[in-house]
Design a protein around this motif. Structure first.
Motif, PDB file in Angstrom:
ATOM      1  N   LEU A 237       8.419   7.984  32.771  1.00  0.00           N
ATOM      2  CA  LEU A 237       8.278   8.701  31.506  1.00  0.00           C
ATOM      3  C   LEU A 237       7.014   9.551  31.521  1.00  0.00           C
ATOM      4  O   LEU A 237       5.968   9.117  32.027  1.00  0.00           O
ATOM      5  CB  LEU A 237       8.219   7.713  30.338  1.00  0.00           C
ATOM      6  N   LYS A 238       7.138  10.733  30.930  1.00  0.00           N
ATOM      7  CA  LYS A 238       5.990  11.631  30.823  1.00  0.00           C
ATOM      8  C   LYS A 238       5.477  11.602  29.390  1.00  0.00           C
ATOM      9  O   LYS A 238       6.191  11.998  28.466  1.00  0.00           O
ATOM     10  CB  LYS A 238       6.398  13.052  31.213  1.00  0.00           C
ATOM     11  N   PRO A 239       4.236  11.142  29.184  1.00  0.00           N
ATOM     12  CA  PRO A 239       3.706  11.098  27.809  1.00  0.00           C
ATOM     13  C   PRO A 239       3.639  12.492  27.200  1.00  0.00           C
ATOM     14  O   PRO A 239       3.364  13.482  27.880  1.00  0.00           O
ATOM     15  CB  PRO A 239       2.300  10.510  27.993  1.00  0.00           C
ATOM     16  N   GLY A 240       3.901  12.548  25.902  1.00  0.00           N
ATOM     17  CA  GLY A 240       3.893  13.815  25.189  1.00  0.00           C
ATOM     18  C   GLY A 240       5.268  14.417  25.023  1.00  0.00           C
ATOM     19  O   GLY A 240       5.465  15.330  24.213  1.00  0.00           O
ATOM     20  N   ALA A 241       6.247  13.916  25.782  1.00  0.00           N
ATOM     21  CA  ALA A 241       7.620  14.390  25.629  1.00  0.00           C
ATOM     22  C   ALA A 241       8.281  13.655  24.459  1.00  0.00           C
ATOM     23  O   ALA A 241       7.727  12.706  23.884  1.00  0.00           O
ATOM     24  CB  ALA A 241       8.403  14.170  26.921  1.00  0.00           C
ATOM     25  N   ASP A 242       9.491  14.112  24.109  1.00  0.00           N
ATOM     26  CA  ASP A 242      10.198  13.482  22.986  1.00  0.00           C
ATOM     27  C   ASP A 242      10.477  12.011  23.257  1.00  0.00           C
ATOM     28  O   ASP A 242      10.459  11.184  22.340  1.00  0.00           O
ATOM     29  CB  ASP A 242      11.512  14.220  22.719  1.00  0.00           C
ATOM     30  N   ALA A 243      10.735  11.677  24.523  1.00  0.00           N
ATOM     31  CA  ALA A 243      11.050  10.291  24.864  1.00  0.00           C
ATOM     32  C   ALA A 243       9.849   9.373  24.708  1.00  0.00           C
ATOM     33  O   ALA A 243       9.998   8.172  24.481  1.00  0.00           O
ATOM     34  CB  ALA A 243      11.591  10.204  26.293  1.00  0.00           C
ATOM     35  N   LEU A 244       8.632   9.932  24.835  1.00  0.00           N
ATOM     36  CA  LEU A 244       7.428   9.113  24.741  1.00  0.00           C
ATOM     37  C   LEU A 244       6.287   9.945  24.144  1.00  0.00           C
ATOM     38  O   LEU A 244       5.505  10.574  24.865  1.00  0.00           O
ATOM     39  CB  LEU A 244       7.024   8.583  26.122  1.00  0.00           C
ATOM     40  N   PRO A 245       6.160   9.975  22.819  1.00  0.00           N
ATOM     41  CA  PRO A 245       5.028  10.680  22.197  1.00  0.00           C
ATOM     42  C   PRO A 245       3.701  10.070  22.650  1.00  0.00           C
ATOM     43  O   PRO A 245       3.617   8.895  23.006  1.00  0.00           O
ATOM     44  CB  PRO A 245       5.261  10.461  20.692  1.00  0.00           C
ATOM     45  N   GLU A 246       2.655  10.876  22.614  1.00  0.00           N
ATOM     46  CA  GLU A 246       1.356  10.425  23.118  1.00  0.00           C
ATOM     47  C   GLU A 246       0.821   9.231  22.331  1.00  0.00           C
ATOM     48  O   GLU A 246       0.242   8.299  22.907  1.00  0.00           O
ATOM     49  CB  GLU A 246       0.358  11.581  23.063  1.00  0.00           C
ATOM     50  N   ALA A 247       1.021   9.215  21.025  1.00  0.00           N
ATOM     51  CA  ALA A 247       0.541   8.096  20.206  1.00  0.00           C
ATOM     52  C   ALA A 247       1.243   6.799  20.609  1.00  0.00           C
ATOM     53  O   ALA A 247       0.620   5.737  20.697  1.00  0.00           O
ATOM     54  CB  ALA A 247       0.777   8.394  18.731  1.00  0.00           C
ATOM     55  N   GLU A 248       2.552   6.897  20.855  1.00  0.00           N
ATOM     56  CA  GLU A 248       3.297   5.708  21.277  1.00  0.00           C
ATOM     57  C   GLU A 248       2.845   5.253  22.658  1.00  0.00           C
ATOM     58  O   GLU A 248       2.772   4.047  22.936  1.00  0.00           O
ATOM     59  CB  GLU A 248       4.796   6.023  21.294  1.00  0.00           C
ATOM     60  N   ALA A 249       2.494   6.199  23.534  1.00  0.00           N
ATOM     61  CA  ALA A 249       2.020   5.846  24.867  1.00  0.00           C
ATOM     62  C   ALA A 249       0.711   5.066  24.786  1.00  0.00           C
ATOM     63  O   ALA A 249       0.520   4.055  25.480  1.00  0.00           O
ATOM     64  CB  ALA A 249       1.842   7.113  25.708  1.00  0.00           C
ATOM     65  N   TYR A 250      -0.203   5.512  23.922  1.00  0.00           N
ATOM     66  CA  TYR A 250      -1.471   4.782  23.815  1.00  0.00           C
ATOM     67  C   TYR A 250      -1.261   3.399  23.189  1.00  0.00           C
ATOM     68  O   TYR A 250      -1.948   2.439  23.549  1.00  0.00           O
ATOM     69  CB  TYR A 250      -2.500   5.571  23.006  1.00  0.00           C
ATOM     70  N   ASP A 251      -0.311   3.290  22.271  1.00  0.00           N
ATOM     71  CA  ASP A 251       0.003   1.981  21.694  1.00  0.00           C
ATOM     72  C   ASP A 251       0.470   1.016  22.779  1.00  0.00           C
ATOM     73  O   ASP A 251       0.174  -0.189  22.730  1.00  0.00           O
ATOM     74  CB  ASP A 251       1.081   2.121  20.616  1.00  0.00           C
ATOM     75  N   LEU A 252       1.229   1.537  23.765  1.00  0.00           N
ATOM     76  CA  LEU A 252       1.647   0.685  24.882  1.00  0.00           C
ATOM     77  C   LEU A 252       0.437   0.219  25.688  1.00  0.00           C
ATOM     78  O   LEU A 252       0.377  -0.937  26.147  1.00  0.00           O
ATOM     79  CB  LEU A 252       2.623   1.451  25.789  1.00  0.00           C
ATOM     80  N   GLU A 319      -7.236  10.879  27.383  1.00  0.00           N
ATOM     81  CA  GLU A 319      -7.643  10.657  28.761  1.00  0.00           C
ATOM     82  C   GLU A 319      -7.046   9.361  29.304  1.00  0.00           C
ATOM     83  O   GLU A 319      -6.614   9.291  30.459  1.00  0.00           O
ATOM     84  CB  GLU A 319      -9.172  10.621  28.861  1.00  0.00           C
ATOM     85  N   ALA A 320      -7.011   8.323  28.445  1.00  0.00           N
ATOM     86  CA  ALA A 320      -6.429   7.048  28.880  1.00  0.00           C
ATOM     87  C   ALA A 320      -4.945   7.197  29.174  1.00  0.00           C
ATOM     88  O   ALA A 320      -4.428   6.634  30.146  1.00  0.00           O
ATOM     89  CB  ALA A 320      -6.658   5.982  27.809  1.00  0.00           C
ATOM     90  N   VAL A 321      -4.269   7.960  28.358  1.00  0.00           N
ATOM     91  CA  VAL A 321      -2.837   8.180  28.574  1.00  0.00           C
ATOM     92  C   VAL A 321      -2.610   8.901  29.900  1.00  0.00           C
ATOM     93  O   VAL A 321      -1.663   8.597  30.644  1.00  0.00           O
ATOM     94  CB  VAL A 321      -2.234   8.969  27.392  1.00  0.00           C
ATOM     95  N   LYS A 322      -3.479   9.853  30.227  1.00  0.00           N
ATOM     96  CA  LYS A 322      -3.316  10.612  31.470  1.00  0.00           C
ATOM     97  C   LYS A 322      -3.508   9.740  32.715  1.00  0.00           C
ATOM     98  O   LYS A 322      -2.918  10.015  33.765  1.00  0.00           O
ATOM     99  CB  LYS A 322      -4.316  11.768  31.505  1.00  0.00           C
ATOM    100  N   THR A 323      -4.333   8.722  32.606  1.00  0.00           N
ATOM    101  CA  THR A 323      -4.642   7.899  33.780  1.00  0.00           C
ATOM    102  C   THR A 323      -3.693   6.718  33.956  1.00  0.00           C
ATOM    103  O   THR A 323      -3.883   5.921  34.889  1.00  0.00           O
ATOM    104  CB  THR A 323      -6.079   7.370  33.672  1.00  0.00           C
TER     105      THR A 323
END
Length: 651
Positions: A237-252, A319-323
Motif C-alpha cells: 500500500l502507498k500512503p496518501g492514496a485512497d486505499a490508505l490515507p496518510e492519517a490512517e497510515a500514521y494510526d497504524l 516523515e514517519a509514514v515515509k519511512t
C-alpha cells in the motif's frame, strides 16, 4: 422354605447395595464430574469431547441420554446413570458401561442433569460424527445439516469416512460436496485444498463463496522496513492514496507501537488542567486559552519545559509514514491456496454477474407480463373506440374481489381459481357493457367528457368496494402448487405465481390474435377501427361492435385482476396501482395494436427493473425516471412503437 426365601432376599438386597464396578464410560464421567454438575456452556466442552473422542461403543448412547435430560447423579457415591421414571415415581438406574439395571432410587437421593439449550447444541454437534453413519437416512440428513450450519475441523474425518458406505445417492452427493467445502477450510494438505477449490470453479453456491472468502481475508499491517520473508502479501500500500490515507497510515504506526500517538483534544485539555500555575499554562493566561492554536502553543511551552511529552507535529508524522512500509497480509499463509481461491472467486463472480443479468431479465419479463395483462383490455377499448377509460383499474379490482368472494364459497384453492377466472370475466364483461350502454355511448367524440365521466365512475367504484369489503386487504390465496419458486441456482429464481401469470399473458396473446384474425367479431372490430363510416355502410353495426369490444376489454381486465390479486394486496385501490402503467403501455406500444401493447409492456417492464437495479433503495425514483423517459420517447414516437391507422390514431 421361608428361611431360604429370606436368605435369597438378603442376597439380592446386598447385591443392589454393592457399589457399581466402574467402567471406561464411568471413568470419563467421574473425571469430568465437577463440570458436569456445574453444567455451564462455557466449561462443558472438555467433557463432551472426552466422550465423543473416546472411541467407546457406548459414547453415542451416553451423549443422547445426556441430551435428553435422562442422566442422573446418585449423590451417595457420585456415580452417573441413565434414569427412567417409573409409575411409582421412583427412578430406575441403568449402568452406562454394562447396560444392566442396577436398581431403583428415590428422586431425593438423585440429581438430574438438565443441560440447557446451549449445552444441548454442543452435544448435538458432537453427535454428528455418529449420526453420519446412522441406519436412518433422516438422521444422516440431520447430521449433514448440522455440519453445514456449524462447520468444524473435527467433522472432516468422520464425514470422509462415511462417504464410502453411503447408499443414498442424494445424501452421498451432499456428503461429497460438504467434504470438499470442509477440505477447503480445515484440511492441512495444501494440495488437497487447492484441488477442492479448483473443483468449485464457476459454482454459484453461496456455501462455496462462504468457504472461499475467509481464505482471502487480509490484515493491514505496518513494518519499520521491508516486510519479513514468508508473509503471504496480498498487496503493498502507498500512503496518501485512497486505499490508505496518510492519517490512517500514521494510526497504524501508533497501533503497532512504532511511533508516539498524536495529541488528541482530550490529551490537550488534560494537560492544560494539570499544569495551571499562577493563573497561566506555559506562560499563557488561562483567559487566553480559548482557541486550539493558543492551547497548542501553551502545550509546546510545557513540552519544552519537560512538563509534558512532546507532541507529534504534522511534519514528523509525514516523515514517519515515509519511512515505514504498509501492506495487506493474507491470514492464510499459503500463497498457492490464496491464488487458487482468488482465481476461483474471480470465475464465480463473472458467472454470478451473468446470472444476475439473467435474473434481472426474468424479473423484467415477469413485470412485462403483468403490465401486458393489465393493459390488454385497455388497448382494445382505447384502440377501437378511442375512449380514455379511467375506470379500467377498477375492473381489475372487481376481478380480484370476485376471486376473493369465490374463495369464500369454494375452499379448494385450485378449484376456486378455475371458477374465479371465467366468473371474473363474466362479472366485469357485464359491468363494462352496462357502463358503455349507460355512459360511454353518449360521449363518443368528446374525449374530455369521457375522461371526466370514467374518472368519476372509478371513484364511485372504489367507494362501493370500500363499503362492501372494508378498507383492509382481503386475501386471494394461490393454490399450493404455485407456492415457492423455480430455482435455477443460488442467483436465478422466479416464483411459480409469476410463471403462471406469464403463461396466462401468453394465452391471452394467442386468444386475442385468434379473435382478431379468425372470428367475425375480430373482422368487424378491425373494420370499425380502420374506418367506422365505411364499416357501417357495409352492414356492420358500430354500436354493437363498440359494446362488445368494451365488454371484452373489461372482461380481460377482470381476469387480470384475479392473476394480480394472487400476489398483490386486494384492496379498493388495487386498480389505481396499475392504471398509469396500463396507459403508458398502450401509448408507448401503439394505440389499438396488440403487438405494440406487448412491446410496450416489455419495454416498460425492462426499463423499470433496470432503473430499480441501478437505484434499488428508491423504487419511487425508478417510476419517476421511467415516466420522464416515456415523455421523451413520445416526443419522437408520438404514435408509439407500432403506429395504427384509423380512428384511434386520429385519422
Amino acid at each position: 422354605m421361608r428361611p431360604f426365601l429370606t436368605l435369597l432376599g438378603a442376597v439380592i438386597l446386598l447385591a443392589l447395595s454393592l457399589p457399581v464396578q466402574a467402567g471406561p464410560v464411568q471413568d470419563i464421567l467421574q473425571e469430568h464430574s465437577t463440570i458436569l454438575k456445574k453444567s455451564s456452556r462455557k466449561t462443558i466442552q472438555p467433557a463432551i469431547d472426552a466422550l465423543a473422542n473416546s472411541g467407546l461403543p457406548q459414547a453415542q448412547q451416553v451423549l443422547q441420554v445426556w441430551q435428553a435430560k435422562d442422566m442422573w447423579l446418585r449423590q451417595e457415591d457420585g456415580l452417573f446413570f441413565k434414569g427412567e421414571t417409573l409409575p411409582s415415581k421412583a427412578i430406575r438406574l441403568t449402568d452406562f458401561d454394562t447396560g444392566d439395571v442396577v436398581g431403583e432410587a428415590d428422586k431425593k437421593a438423585l440429581k438430574q442433569l438438565k443441560p440447557n439449550s446451549g449445552i444441548r447444541a454442543l452435544i448435538a454437534t458432537a453427535l454428528v460424527q455418529f449420526q453420519l453413519s446412522d441406519p436412518d437416512p433422516a438422521r444422516r440428513a440431520e447430521a449433514l445439516t448440522a455440519i453445514e450450519r456449524a462447520p468444524d475441523a473435527s467433522t472432516l474425518a468422520p464425514l470422509s469416512g462415511s462417504i464410502g458406505g453411503e447408499t443414498d445417492a442424494t445424501l452421498k452427493a451432499r456428503k461429497q460436496r460438504l467434504e470438499r467445502l470442509l477440505t477447503i477450510s480445515f484440511d492441512k494438505d495444501d494440495d488437497a485444498r487447492i484441488a477442492a477449490i479448483e473443483s468449485f470453479a464457476g459454482d454459484l453456491g453461496v456455501d462455496v463463496r462462504a468457504a472461499l472468502n475467509p481464505i482471502l481475508t487480509t490484515t493491514r499491517r505496518v513494518f519499520a522496513g521491508d516486510p519479513p520473508v514468508g508473509l503471504n502479501i496480498a498487496r503493498m500500500l502507498k500512503p496518501g492514496a485512497d486505499a490508505l490515507p496518510e492519517a490512517e497510515a500514521y494510526d497504524l504506526i501508533v497501533a503497532a507501537k512504532l511511533g508516539p500517538p498524536r495529541l488528541t483534544a482530550d490529551d490537550l485539555r488534560a494537560a492544560m488542567l494539570a499544569n495551571i500555575e499562577n493563573g497561566a499554562v506555559g506562560g499563557v493566561p488561562v483567559a487566553d486559552l480559548n482557541t486550539d492554536e493558543v492551547r497548542i502553543r501553551a502545550y509546546a511551552a510545557l513540552a519544552e519545559a519537560g512538563a509534558v511529552p512532546a507532541a507529534v507535529t504534522d511534519a514528523q508524522a509525514t516523515e514517519a509514514v515515509k519511512t515505514h512500509r504498509f501492506a495487506d497480509i493474507y491470514e492464510e499463509q499459503s500463497q498457492a491456496v490464496t491464488d487458487a481461491a482468488g482465481a476461483a472467486l474471480k470465475a464465480i463472480e463473472a458467472k454470478v454477474a451473468l446470472n444476475q443479468g439473467l435474473d434481472l431479465g426474468l424479473d423484467a419479463l415477469s413485470l412485462a407480463s403483468i403490465y401486458f395483462l393489465a393493459a390488454i383490455g385497455l388497448a382494445i377499448t382505447f384502440g377501437v373506440m378511442g375512449v380514455i377509460n379511467m375506470a379500467h383499474g377498477e375492473f381489475i379490482m372487481m376481478g380480484a374481489y370476485t376471486g376473493y368472494v369465490v374463495q369464500q364459497v369454494v375452499p379448494n384453492y385450485t378449484v376456486s381459481i378455475i371458477v374465479a377466472i371465467p366468473l371474473a370475466f363474466a362479472v366485469t364483461f357485464a359491468a363494462g357493457v352496462a357502463m358503455e350502454r349507460l355512459v360511454i355511448r353518449w360521449l363518443y367524440s368528446r374525449p374530455l367528457e369521457t375522461l371526466l365521466a370514467t374518472f368519476g365512475i372509478s371513484i364511485a367504484l372504489q367507494q362501493l368496494a370500500k363499503n362492501i369489503f372494508g378498507t383492509q386487504a382481503r386475501p386471494l390465496t394461490s393454490p399450493g402448487w404455485l407456492d415457492g419458486a423455480w430455482v435455477l441456482n443460488d442467483v436465478v429464481s422466479i416464483s411459480y405465481i409469476r410463471i403462471a401469470i406469464f403463461v396466462l399473458a401468453l394465452i391471452f396473446l394467442l386468444f386475442f390474435l385468434f379473435l382478431m384474425k379468425k372470428t367475425r367479431l375480430g373482422l368487424e372490430t378491425r373494420a370499425v377501427t380502420q374506418n367506422p363510416g365505411m364499416a357501417a355502410s357495409m352492414g356492420i353495426n358500430p354500436d354493437r361492435v363498440n359494446m362488445l369490444t368494451f365488454g371484452l376489454g373489461s372482461g380481460i381486465a377482470g381476469i387480470a385482476g384475479v392473476a394480480i390479486g394472487l400476489y398483490a394486496k386486494v384492496t379498493s385501490e388495487l386498480g389505481s396501482d396499475y392504471i398509469v402503467q396500463s396507459f403508458m403501455t398502450v401509448v408507448v406500444g401503439g394505440v389499438g395494436n396488440i403487438w405494440g401493447t406487448l412491446l410496450g409492456a416489455t419495454m416498460i417492464g425492462a426499463l423499470q427493473k433496470g432503473i430499480e437495479w441501478l437505484n434499488p433503495s428508491n423504487t419511487l425514483a425508478a417510476q419517476t425516471y421511467m415516466i420522464i423517459f416515456i415523455i421523451i420517447f413520445i416526443q419522437f414516437r408520438p404514435r408509439g412503437i407500432i403506429a395504427l391507422k384509423g380512428r384511434a390514431a386520429g385519422d
